[in-house]
Design a protein around this motif. Structure first.
Motif, PDB file in Angstrom:
ATOM      1  N   ASN A   1       0.862  -1.172   0.000  1.00 30.75           N
ATOM      2  CA  ASN A   1       0.000   0.000   0.000  1.00 30.75           C
ATOM      3  C   ASN A   1       0.897   1.220   0.000  1.00 30.75           C
ATOM      4  O   ASN A   1       1.603   1.465   0.963  1.00 30.75           O
ATOM      5  CB  ASN A   1      -0.896  -0.028   1.241  1.00 30.75           C
ATOM      6  CG  ASN A   1      -1.845   1.133   1.304  1.00 30.75           C
ATOM      7  OD1 ASN A   1      -1.450   2.268   1.138  1.00 30.75           O
ATOM      8  ND2 ASN A   1      -3.103   0.831   1.574  1.00 30.75           N
TER       9      ASN A   1
ATOM     10  N   ARG B   1      -0.961   5.441   1.576  1.00 26.86           N
ATOM     11  CA  ARG B   1      -1.271   5.656   2.983  1.00 26.86           C
ATOM     12  C   ARG B   1      -0.155   5.201   3.895  1.00 26.86           C
ATOM     13  O   ARG B   1       0.056   5.752   4.949  1.00 26.86           O
ATOM     14  CB  ARG B   1      -2.566   4.914   3.355  1.00 26.86           C
ATOM     15  CG  ARG B   1      -3.797   5.612   2.824  1.00 26.86           C
ATOM     16  CD  ARG B   1      -5.057   4.977   3.384  1.00 26.86           C
ATOM     17  NE  ARG B   1      -6.229   5.718   2.967  1.00 26.86           N
ATOM     18  CZ  ARG B   1      -6.891   5.484   1.861  1.00 26.86           C
ATOM     19  NH1 ARG B   1      -6.496   4.539   1.056  1.00 26.86           N
ATOM     20  NH2 ARG B   1      -7.950   6.203   1.539  1.00 26.86           N
TER      21      ARG B   1
ATOM     22  N   ALA C   1     -10.399   2.751   5.817  1.00 25.33           N
ATOM     23  CA  ALA C   1      -9.979   2.717   4.416  1.00 25.33           C
ATOM     24  C   ALA C   1      -8.566   2.163   4.272  1.00 25.33           C
ATOM     25  O   ALA C   1      -8.271   1.411   3.334  1.00 25.33           O
ATOM     26  CB  ALA C   1     -10.065   4.117   3.811  1.00 25.33           C
TER      27      ALA C   1
ATOM     28  N   ARG D   1      -8.824  -1.520   4.692  1.00 27.36           N
ATOM     29  CA  ARG D   1      -9.489  -2.103   3.520  1.00 27.36           C
ATOM     30  C   ARG D   1      -8.506  -2.235   2.362  1.00 27.36           C
ATOM     31  O   ARG D   1      -8.454  -3.270   1.685  1.00 27.36           O
ATOM     32  CB  ARG D   1     -10.676  -1.240   3.102  1.00 27.36           C
ATOM     33  CG  ARG D   1     -11.444  -1.804   1.897  1.00 27.36           C
ATOM     34  CD  ARG D   1     -12.602  -0.903   1.513  1.00 27.36           C
ATOM     35  NE  ARG D   1     -12.144   0.426   1.131  1.00 27.36           N
ATOM     36  CZ  ARG D   1     -12.518   1.547   1.727  1.00 27.36           C
ATOM     37  NH1 ARG D   1     -13.356   1.516   2.745  1.00 27.36           N
ATOM     38  NH2 ARG D   1     -12.055   2.716   1.319  1.00 27.36           N
ATOM     39  N   ASP D   2      -7.710  -1.190   2.134  1.00 30.09           N
ATOM     40  CA  ASP D   2      -6.717  -1.245   1.063  1.00 30.09           C
ATOM     41  C   ASP D   2      -5.682  -2.330   1.337  1.00 30.09           C
ATOM     42  O   ASP D   2      -5.248  -3.047   0.432  1.00 30.09           O
ATOM     43  CB  ASP D   2      -6.029   0.113   0.914  1.00 30.09           C
ATOM     44  CG  ASP D   2      -6.979   1.200   0.430  1.00 30.09           C
ATOM     45  OD1 ASP D   2      -8.000   0.858  -0.193  1.00 30.09           O
ATOM     46  OD2 ASP D   2      -6.701   2.381   0.695  1.00 30.09           O
ATOM     47  N   GLN D   3      -5.269  -2.450   2.609  1.00 32.12           N
ATOM     48  CA  GLN D   3      -4.309  -3.487   2.966  1.00 32.12           C
ATOM     49  C   GLN D   3      -4.892  -4.871   2.727  1.00 32.12           C
ATOM     50  O   GLN D   3      -4.240  -5.757   2.164  1.00 32.12           O
ATOM     51  CB  GLN D   3      -3.913  -3.346   4.438  1.00 32.12           C
ATOM     52  CG  GLN D   3      -2.969  -4.427   4.930  1.00 32.12           C
ATOM     53  CD  GLN D   3      -1.603  -4.322   4.301  1.00 32.12           C
ATOM     54  OE1 GLN D   3      -0.823  -3.448   4.663  1.00 32.12           O
ATOM     55  NE2 GLN D   3      -1.300  -5.180   3.348  1.00 32.12           N
TER      56      GLN D   3
ATOM     57  N   THR E   1      -4.919  -6.197  -0.851  1.00 29.94           N
ATOM     58  CA  THR E   1      -3.673  -6.758  -1.381  1.00 29.94           C
ATOM     59  C   THR E   1      -3.459  -8.190  -0.914  1.00 29.94           C
ATOM     60  O   THR E   1      -2.620  -8.903  -1.469  1.00 29.94           O
ATOM     61  CB  THR E   1      -2.450  -5.919  -0.962  1.00 29.94           C
ATOM     62  OG1 THR E   1      -2.192  -6.087   0.435  1.00 29.94           O
ATOM     63  CG2 THR E   1      -2.661  -4.446  -1.266  1.00 29.94           C
TER      64      THR E   1
ATOM     65  N   ASP F   1      -3.154   0.232  -3.683  1.00 32.88           N
ATOM     66  CA  ASP F   1      -3.853   1.478  -3.420  1.00 32.88           C
ATOM     67  C   ASP F   1      -3.110   2.641  -4.060  1.00 32.88           C
ATOM     68  O   ASP F   1      -1.897   2.773  -3.915  1.00 32.88           O
ATOM     69  CB  ASP F   1      -3.961   1.700  -1.909  1.00 32.88           C
ATOM     70  CG  ASP F   1      -4.626   3.018  -1.574  1.00 32.88           C
ATOM     71  OD1 ASP F   1      -5.622   3.353  -2.232  1.00 32.88           O
ATOM     72  OD2 ASP F   1      -4.138   3.714  -0.668  1.00 32.88           O
TER      73      ASP F   1
END
Length: 264
Positions: A2, A5, A148, A151-153, A156, A175
């Motif tokens: 990611n 972030r 968020a 969620r992005d992590q 993956t 992300d």
């Protein structure tokens, strides 16, 4: 992996993929021992049982909703020379549902509870914050930002069901990048009695820094281990190379940081 972030929090307004096919293929190649120190060598090794076996036939990954894992932990080094910080999610519940598997995740540090629905094909169709009684929480800017990021992590970690063929690249969600990362299978191995497909992944991103004219370019190289039965990435070890530039294009320096994500 990611980028926006976790590696440059609050700095890059938007990342855009910059690497062409030739550069990504170069990043995917294994570092040569005889060459000068390679920043990709900073990527932590995977906890493989070994020895790694070559892939001789297509490998079908995915199908199972989840595995025996009860913790999802990431260890991140924000600056060279500093000890890594560790942040974990506890898998509090795993419940099969029609069309998928529902997980309840709890962040150890904050107590944030999250409900995740992972479809049978590996897609994440739901990722929401929960109260202790299981009802949804109202919107909150700080909490929504944390949600968020996780969620992005998690995206993956969840590959869609597919067949991986020797010599062919396959995508990984990143992300901040519409294209995502590019991965290439390297072999077969095992982690804690689970059969895994080992691969190398790479992506390059670029974006303008907030509050000024400077730009940053980010390259990520990763070793990953994909659980064959579920398509879940149960271990990642990656290095992130960040180079910042002045407004006239002069490099301000390079920082390389290692990180890893592991399911336990």
């Amino acid at each position: 992996m990611n980028a926006s972030r976790r590696h440059c929090p609050g700095r890059a307004a938007r990342w855009q993929p910059r690497a062409g096919a030739a550069l990504l293929l170069a990043l995917l190649a294994a570092p040569a021992a005889a060459q000068a120190p390679d920043w990709r060598a900073a990527a932590p090794a995977l906890p493989l049982r070994g020895p790694q076996r070559p892939i001789t036939t297509p490998v079908a990954i995915g199908g199972a909703g989840w595995g025996p894992w009860r913790h999802i932990c990431r260890e991140q080094t924000d600056r060279p020379g500093r000890a890594p910080t560790r942040d974990c999610l506890t898998v509090a519940a795993v419940q099969p549902e029609p069309g998928g598997t529902r997980l309840v995740l709890v962040q150890d540090r904050t107590g944030l509870r999250m409900s995740v629905l992972r479809g049978t094909e590996g897609r994440i169709s739901e990722f929401t914050a929960l109260r202790a009684d299981g009802t949804a929480l109202p919107h909150d800017e700080v909490r929504d930002g944390l949600l968020a990021a996780w969620r992005d992590q998690f995206a993956t970690l969840s590959l869609e069901r597919r067949r991986i063929v020797v010599g062919e690249d396959f995508p990984m969600a990143i992300d901040g990048s519409s294209r995502g990362g590019v991965c290439r299978a390297a072999g077969l191995d095992a982690i804690a009695q689970r059969a895994v497909l080992v691969a190398r992944c790479a992506v390059e991103l670029a974006g303008r820094l907030r509050g000024g004219d400077s730009e940053a370019r980010v390259a990520i190289f990763a070793h990953i281990a994909v659980d064959v039965a579920s398509g879940v990435v149960l271990a990642q070890g990656y290095a992130t190379r960040i180079e910042t530039f002045t407004g006239n294009g002069r490099s301000k320096g390079v920082v390389v940081t290692p990180s890893r994500v592991i399911l336990e």
